[in-house]
Write an enzyme that holds these catalytic residues in place. Sequence first.
Site, PDB file in Angstrom:
ATOM      1  N   HIS A 177      15.386   4.880   3.187  1.00 39.02           N
ATOM      2  CA  HIS A 177      15.850   5.423   4.463  1.00 39.02           C
ATOM      3  C   HIS A 177      14.663   5.778   5.364  1.00 39.02           C
ATOM      4  CE1 HIS A 177      19.419   6.123   1.923  1.00 39.02           C
ATOM      5  NE2 HIS A 177      20.097   6.032   3.047  1.00 39.02           N
ATOM      6  N   ASP A 248      22.203  -3.591   3.316  1.00 42.47           N
ATOM      7  CA  ASP A 248      22.131  -2.143   3.445  1.00 42.47           C
ATOM      8  C   ASP A 248      21.960  -1.859   4.941  1.00 42.47           C
ATOM      9  OD1 ASP A 248      22.100   0.539   2.763  1.00 42.47           O
ATOM     10  OD2 ASP A 248      20.546   0.339   1.236  1.00 42.47           O
TER      11      ASP A 248
END
Length: 338
Positions: A177, A248
């Site tokens: 992230h 993702d």
Amino acid sequence: MTRNYPIGPIMLDVEGLTLAPHETEIINHPNTGAVILFSRNYESPEQVTELIASIRAARQGNILIAVDQEGGRVQRFQNGFTRLPPAACYAQAPELAEPAGWLMAAELLAVGVDFSFAPVLDIDCRISEIIGNRSFSTDHELATRLSSAFRKGMNAAGMAATGKHFPGHGAVALDSHLTLPVDERDLDSIRNKDLMPFKQLIAEGLEGIMPAHVLYPNIDASPAGFSPFWIRQILRRELNFNGTVFSDDLSMEGAASVGDFPERARLAQQAGCDMILICNNPHAAEQVLDTLPITQDPLREQRLNNMRGKPQMNREQLINCEKWQKISAQINQIYNHA
């Protein structure tokens, strides 16, 4: 004339507890195929049922509704839902892995969600805090057995499963992230450990897979989610995976190395992703919706259709069901001792 759009290749999100007027237009874009819900979209089972119904009503055609509801640290819907323990807890109670998968899926299906991005198939190598107890085990054989049981439970409730994060996120310390993690291992090391749960669940009919935003430089020059080698060669050809490949989230920093948002989407699709996630960045989502060519792809549409939920009970029927009551009590007990 009303158009009946197929499920498009983009998954995006919405801002709040109800649908904003401008979001109706975005949901009906030909490239839109799914909406992922977050904690900010959830207040109660009744509210989220209404939100999902309004999302479906806004789409001229089918649309998928997804959420991250693994358990432990990653459970978006909590109030009114059974609190699920981290996956690692099932190693102490393996007989509950399958019932837990059923419970998680049945609760989501009852409010209108099609699928949860679960189970996590990463092997915990005691390095990655972002994976950690989200993994079923440090032992690949046990992780495979438990994740297989969890998926079996999901399927029994009427939900397709998505294994993540291919080919394995458990051996890197960094969080994708925030940055692009680098895994220096060779292909044989990954084949003999991290790929084992994927291989087994694919053989059992796994419906979806999400590649990792991780770079394996000794194997390929692109992060897995943008890599034709990982997706087309290893996943499709070597492991014979015929289900849906979800990127993702392209808003994660682990995706930033390959270019701007239209370029990320183009490369992910070119590498073999059927559906591309763009979350928490409405401007980027709209940019990709408008720049990605609108294409008909019957194989992609068939794969995505296979992700649609098949609910067996509404919420009232579920909470009055003896099976749910018993499993929910058992899972609560594990959660409270986790």
